[in-house]
Design a protein around this motif. Sequence first.
Motif, PDB file in Angstrom:
ATOM      1  N   GLU A 199      27.531  -8.183 -59.804  1.00 58.19           N
ATOM      2  CA  GLU A 199      27.158  -9.004 -60.083  1.00 58.19           C
ATOM      3  C   GLU A 199      26.476  -9.648 -58.787  1.00 58.19           C
ATOM      4  O   GLU A 199      24.954 -10.041 -58.804  1.00 58.19           O
ATOM      5  CB  GLU A 199      28.171 -10.478 -59.452  1.00 58.19           C
ATOM      6  CG  GLU A 199      27.920 -11.744 -59.778  1.00 58.19           C
ATOM      7  CD  GLU A 199      29.489 -12.604 -60.421  1.00 58.19           C
ATOM      8  OE1 GLU A 199      29.447 -13.806 -59.994  1.00 58.19           O
ATOM      9  OE2 GLU A 199      30.210 -11.937 -59.869  1.00 58.19           O
ATOM     10  N   VAL A 200      26.345  -8.889 -57.320  1.00 58.64           N
ATOM     11  CA  VAL A 200      25.965  -9.071 -56.051  1.00 58.64           C
ATOM     12  C   VAL A 200      24.479  -7.861 -55.867  1.00 58.64           C
ATOM     13  O   VAL A 200      24.215  -8.212 -55.278  1.00 58.64           O
ATOM     14  CB  VAL A 200      26.598  -9.540 -54.997  1.00 58.64           C
ATOM     15  CG1 VAL A 200      27.820 -10.332 -55.295  1.00 58.64           C
ATOM     16  CG2 VAL A 200      27.705  -8.279 -55.026  1.00 58.64           C
ATOM     17  N   GLY A 201      25.611  -6.570 -56.908  1.00 60.35           N
ATOM     18  CA  GLY A 201      23.738  -6.106 -56.948  1.00 60.35           C
ATOM     19  C   GLY A 201      24.611  -5.071 -55.642  1.00 60.35           C
ATOM     20  O   GLY A 201      23.436  -4.255 -55.002  1.00 60.35           O
ATOM     21  N   SER A 202      25.457  -4.413 -55.493  1.00 59.12           N
ATOM     22  CA  SER A 202      25.609  -3.555 -53.734  1.00 59.12           C
ATOM     23  C   SER A 202      26.809  -2.832 -54.410  1.00 59.12           C
ATOM     24  O   SER A 202      27.441  -2.508 -54.994  1.00 59.12           O
ATOM     25  CB  SER A 202      26.270  -4.128 -52.587  1.00 59.12           C
ATOM     26  OG  SER A 202      27.353  -5.205 -53.332  1.00 59.12           O
ATOM     27  N   VAL A 203      27.031  -2.219 -53.771  1.00 58.43           N
ATOM     28  CA  VAL A 203      27.945  -1.033 -53.681  1.00 58.43           C
ATOM     29  C   VAL A 203      27.910  -0.969 -51.784  1.00 58.43           C
ATOM     30  O   VAL A 203      27.811  -0.649 -50.667  1.00 58.43           O
ATOM     31  CB  VAL A 203      27.333   0.658 -53.745  1.00 58.43           C
ATOM     32  CG1 VAL A 203      26.087   1.517 -52.798  1.00 58.43           C
ATOM     33  CG2 VAL A 203      28.525   1.328 -54.300  1.00 58.43           C
ATOM     34  N   GLU A 204      29.853  -0.456 -52.108  1.00 60.11           N
ATOM     35  CA  GLU A 204      30.329  -0.753 -50.865  1.00 60.11           C
ATOM     36  C   GLU A 204      31.156   1.151 -51.035  1.00 60.11           C
ATOM     37  O   GLU A 204      32.253   1.674 -51.500  1.00 60.11           O
ATOM     38  CB  GLU A 204      31.439  -1.303 -50.191  1.00 60.11           C
ATOM     39  CG  GLU A 204      32.243  -1.409 -48.870  1.00 60.11           C
ATOM     40  CD  GLU A 204      33.132  -1.967 -48.863  1.00 60.11           C
ATOM     41  OE1 GLU A 204      33.680  -1.867 -47.615  1.00 60.11           O
ATOM     42  OE2 GLU A 204      33.946  -2.905 -49.149  1.00 60.11           O
TER      43      GLU A 204
ATOM     44  N   PRO B  54      28.438   9.805 -51.555  1.00 61.83           N
ATOM     45  CA  PRO B  54      27.146  10.087 -52.387  1.00 61.83           C
ATOM     46  C   PRO B  54      25.865   9.339 -52.216  1.00 61.83           C
ATOM     47  O   PRO B  54      25.454   9.186 -51.317  1.00 61.83           O
ATOM     48  CB  PRO B  54      27.922   8.896 -53.401  1.00 61.83           C
ATOM     49  CG  PRO B  54      29.061   8.189 -52.636  1.00 61.83           C
ATOM     50  CD  PRO B  54      28.647   8.924 -51.319  1.00 61.83           C
ATOM     51  N   SER B  55      25.013  10.174 -53.431  1.00 65.68           N
ATOM     52  CA  SER B  55      23.579   9.681 -53.775  1.00 65.68           C
ATOM     53  C   SER B  55      23.289   8.680 -54.774  1.00 65.68           C
ATOM     54  O   SER B  55      23.716   9.252 -55.485  1.00 65.68           O
ATOM     55  CB  SER B  55      22.763  11.248 -53.919  1.00 65.68           C
ATOM     56  OG  SER B  55      23.183  11.495 -52.788  1.00 65.68           O
ATOM     57  N   ARG B  56      22.258   7.571 -54.112  1.00 66.39           N
ATOM     58  CA  ARG B  56      21.959   7.107 -55.501  1.00 66.39           C
ATOM     59  C   ARG B  56      20.120   7.270 -55.990  1.00 66.39           C
ATOM     60  O   ARG B  56      19.792   7.605 -55.111  1.00 66.39           O
ATOM     61  CB  ARG B  56      21.549   5.530 -54.843  1.00 66.39           C
ATOM     62  CG  ARG B  56      21.417   4.701 -56.494  1.00 66.39           C
ATOM     63  CD  ARG B  56      20.918   2.963 -55.742  1.00 66.39           C
ATOM     64  NE  ARG B  56      20.176   2.531 -56.777  1.00 66.39           N
ATOM     65  CZ  ARG B  56      19.413   1.632 -56.827  1.00 66.39           C
ATOM     66  NH1 ARG B  56      19.129   1.703 -55.275  1.00 66.39           N
ATOM     67  NH2 ARG B  56      19.028   0.859 -57.096  1.00 66.39           N
TER      68      ARG B  56
ATOM     69  N   ILE C 212      22.307  -2.432 -55.032  1.00 68.95           N
ATOM     70  CA  ILE C 212      21.439  -1.271 -56.108  1.00 68.95           C
ATOM     71  C   ILE C 212      21.230  -1.846 -56.947  1.00 68.95           C
ATOM     72  O   ILE C 212      21.061  -1.743 -58.239  1.00 68.95           O
ATOM     73  CB  ILE C 212      23.114  -0.701 -56.906  1.00 68.95           C
ATOM     74  CG1 ILE C 212      23.323  -1.936 -57.265  1.00 68.95           C
ATOM     75  CG2 ILE C 212      23.483   0.305 -56.466  1.00 68.95           C
ATOM     76  CD1 ILE C 212      25.381  -1.540 -57.934  1.00 68.95           C
ATOM     77  N   ASP C 213      20.021  -2.847 -56.974  1.00 68.84           N
ATOM     78  CA  ASP C 213      18.999  -3.583 -57.788  1.00 68.84           C
ATOM     79  C   ASP C 213      18.118  -3.032 -58.565  1.00 68.84           C
ATOM     80  O   ASP C 213      17.596  -2.077 -57.226  1.00 68.84           O
ATOM     81  CB  ASP C 213      18.858  -4.787 -56.409  1.00 68.84           C
ATOM     82  CG  ASP C 213      19.779  -6.128 -55.951  1.00 68.84           C
ATOM     83  OD1 ASP C 213      20.644  -6.183 -56.836  1.00 68.84           O
ATOM     84  OD2 ASP C 213      19.177  -6.628 -55.151  1.00 68.84           O
TER      85      ASP C 213
ATOM     86  N   SER D 193      26.430   5.157 -63.922  1.00 68.78           N
ATOM     87  CA  SER D 193      24.960   5.037 -64.668  1.00 68.78           C
ATOM     88  C   SER D 193      24.721   3.659 -64.325  1.00 68.78           C
ATOM     89  O   SER D 193      25.912   3.049 -64.551  1.00 68.78           O
ATOM     90  CB  SER D 193      24.697   5.157 -65.990  1.00 68.78           C
ATOM     91  OG  SER D 193      23.477   4.386 -67.061  1.00 68.78           O
ATOM     92  N   LEU D 194      23.897   3.125 -63.765  1.00 66.88           N
ATOM     93  CA  LEU D 194      23.885   1.032 -63.494  1.00 66.88           C
ATOM     94  C   LEU D 194      22.893   1.045 -63.946  1.00 66.88           C
ATOM     95  O   LEU D 194      22.846  -0.458 -63.937  1.00 66.88           O
ATOM     96  CB  LEU D 194      23.378   1.258 -61.820  1.00 66.88           C
ATOM     97  CG  LEU D 194      23.707   2.092 -61.056  1.00 66.88           C
ATOM     98  CD1 LEU D 194      23.117   1.969 -59.617  1.00 66.88           C
ATOM     99  CD2 LEU D 194      24.957   1.015 -60.789  1.00 66.88           C
ATOM    100  N   ASN D 195      22.379   1.526 -65.121  1.00 61.02           N
ATOM    101  CA  ASN D 195      21.142   1.253 -66.219  1.00 61.02           C
ATOM    102  C   ASN D 195      22.348   1.012 -68.366  1.00 61.02           C
ATOM    103  O   ASN D 195      22.510   1.764 -68.252  1.00 61.02           O
ATOM    104  CB  ASN D 195      20.436   1.944 -66.809  1.00 61.02           C
ATOM    105  CG  ASN D 195      19.484   1.300 -65.262  1.00 61.02           C
ATOM    106  OD1 ASN D 195      19.487   0.874 -64.567  1.00 61.02           O
ATOM    107  ND2 ASN D 195      18.920   2.682 -65.236  1.00 61.02           N
ATOM    108  N   ASP D 196      22.927  -0.251 -67.839  1.00 59.22           N
ATOM    109  CA  ASP D 196      23.946  -0.114 -69.541  1.00 59.22           C
ATOM    110  C   ASP D 196      22.972   0.577 -70.611  1.00 59.22           C
ATOM    111  O   ASP D 196      21.652  -0.134 -70.640  1.00 59.22           O
ATOM    112  CB  ASP D 196      23.808  -1.683 -69.575  1.00 59.22           C
ATOM    113  CG  ASP D 196      24.925  -2.458 -68.832  1.00 59.22           C
ATOM    114  OD1 ASP D 196      25.423  -2.264 -67.503  1.00 59.22           O
ATOM    115  OD2 ASP D 196      24.633  -3.922 -68.136  1.00 59.22           O
TER     116      ASP D 196
END
Length: 797
Positions: free
Chosen positions: A543-548, A557-559, A592-593, A649-652
């Motif tokens: 919802e806020v586009g973040s990862v902690e 981890p790597s994005r 993670i936007d 996956s961050l892409n539905d």
Amino acid sequence: MSGHTHTSGSQVVRVLVVEDCQASAHLASALIRKAGAVCDVADCGTDATRRLRAERYDAVLMDCGLPDIDGYEVTRRIRCGECGSDRERIPIYAFTADADAETRFRCAAAGMNGFLSKPIVRPELDALLRSLSGEIASREPERLAERTESPSEAATFDVDALLDRVAGDCSLAIDVVASLLVQLPSQIREIQSSIDAVECPRVASLAHQLKGAVGSIGGERLRRMALQVESAGHAGDVATLRRLAPAMDDAVRELVEAIEASDLNDRCSDMPPPSDFSRPDSVKASTVLVVEDDPTLRTMLVRILERSGHVVVAADAAETAYERLVEAVPSVIECVVTDYRMPGESGLDLIASVRRSDPTVASILMTADGEQRIVADSMRAGAFDFLEKPIDARRLCAAVDAAIQQTREQRRTAEVRSGVAAMGKTQAQMLRSQGDCSIPIELSFFPKLDAGGDFFSQFQLGEKRVICLLTDVSGHDLQAAYLSAYFHGMTRGMLTHAATAREVFDLFNRFLVSEWNASGEQAGHAERQLASVAVSSLVIDTEVGSVESLTCGAPAPSRIDNEGRISVIGERGGAPLGWFDEVTAATSVASIDGGGEILMWSDGLDELAQSVGASVLSAAYLVCESRRNGKSHPLIEHAGDDILVVSISLNDGQAPEERFQPLLMWRYRGNQSAEIDDLVAYWRRSLRLALPGLVDGKEHDIILATREAVLNAMTHGCGEREDGIAKLQIAYRASTRTIRVWVEDSGSGHAFDRAAHEQSAGDGLVTEHRGLTFIHFLASAVRYERNGASLMMDFVL
């Protein structure tokens, strides 16, 4: 261990840790310093040798799989004096998670003094530091080297050597000498008749047997003469054999005279009876099979082991040994000690056959040759250890005790195999049934055994928030699997009641330190091994586009975003749970936007990548593709640790092949241009690991263009300054068969007009910036950002 300061005399103990894995180095150095010692870290072999030349250290912990020069070669260079003659004898301990027989042999052959397990165990480290804090043991390591064979310079009969070899057992010394004197005339007659009959192979075999027998009693002159006869027999050199025959007769006569004239009997009458060999409490008396064709040496081996409290079954050849094994109850024999060269099957053949029928039995090979090839072959055949002749009683008993412990450990492992398999099925079921989750997650899990300490869970914290938890429990047994399941169950229960990840970690750390590990230390033996848990958690809020991120001793981890850009979420930091009273963790929050993918993995993936000198991200791609294709790669099958890779996956709804998958990410200093060939080799290994079907021509274009771009970033963007940073990232999208390379530098960019330059270069053969023109020729597409400080290259395969 805290509170104990380790010093050597008036000097604080100084330890050099050579380890390229930041997490392992961090933990080792933290524990060493906590113990009161001084610790420095070198991240490669070159840095290690530089530090050793410049600084004084009392010991070295050496990782075997370093990125530039492996730990074996670094050790050999130290032993050869490359770091100074006063450093040649420094104690070096292999810092490795894989201490199997072949690794132990390679370490010993390189000149290392021993092993320290990875992950590091506090009691083991403390014992090492205590030994260093006394008088530092700096002996030259045992090496497999050829002896100078000069019979004329050797002793005819060395009573002191014989008594030392049998650990002062006078009765045994006298019996062994008597046995030799009985056998010697017939042995010499057989050798002479075989020489007369020109039966060179038989001469070599008989001389080999004689060599072992006389060597065992200290008849060094005749032993060396027998060695020369054996060598001539193998070479088929009849002339040399006939020349040596009279000299050997003279050596035999001199040996008999020396024995008769010696004071062996008188000295033995004045010596007190020997005490039995000491044995670790964990090693009780066992049944040992001894296979030796020489009667004298066989007598000596049997007597030594019986005096040590073992029951000995003896055989004179492999064929007889098989009969003894059939006669015995299969589980009775706990160690096999066999000669290498024997009539009929060799000792290697026997070891291989024993392992086929009962792989739990540890075997020891004896050889008089001192050849590394034979020893290496014995390790490949499955031997636990090897002994060089002449046999020393203390070394024999120590090797047999260690082999028996190995056999018993392997049999205990086999006994719980069914339990491990059952736990493995439970783990697999738990991994498959993670429940509904708002974020697509793929698991690629390859445990070393049926069950392991690596595990992953996901928990829905709300409609748009998910927590992902990856753990790596030390060990590969039921204990590790049990702790892993317990931790994840406890986590699920606490999160359900609104606890935070940090609160979960704090509670479980207290349990490990105060209860689990404390009870293991109080037991004082192996009833319960000390346990630790490396853990990585991600709280993803779409919802806020973040990862902690919160990590305790686990890889960060790597994005990777939809453009193929790779970033690390936080850093690998802190210590695993169970090490210290307080939790030390690394935390980070990132955006993670724009979607993309997040990768998490356990330490086993790092070890897999290090074993082939490639990027951990390329290893992750290999593991994920192996799982997707249902085919396990040989590297994965032979991995030394559990491997778990999690793809989030961050892409539905987007399939993995539609996303860019990371293959390599690295940062270079601006002054590293002289190392470009080594860097290129690393890139090539990484590409080949992930994409083994890559066409040579395409690989060449990618590597060449990347090399030019990185050099350009170092030279121009960073100005060749040490504080300048050049970043390289490589990703692959399977659906379009596109490799994307990003090269960025810390410079401010430039106002270079490439189109205008190409026009002028074509008209006037301008040489400046020819590298950029070259890149455009090789790549399918090129894009610049930040005035050229960021360069993207696409290569369509």
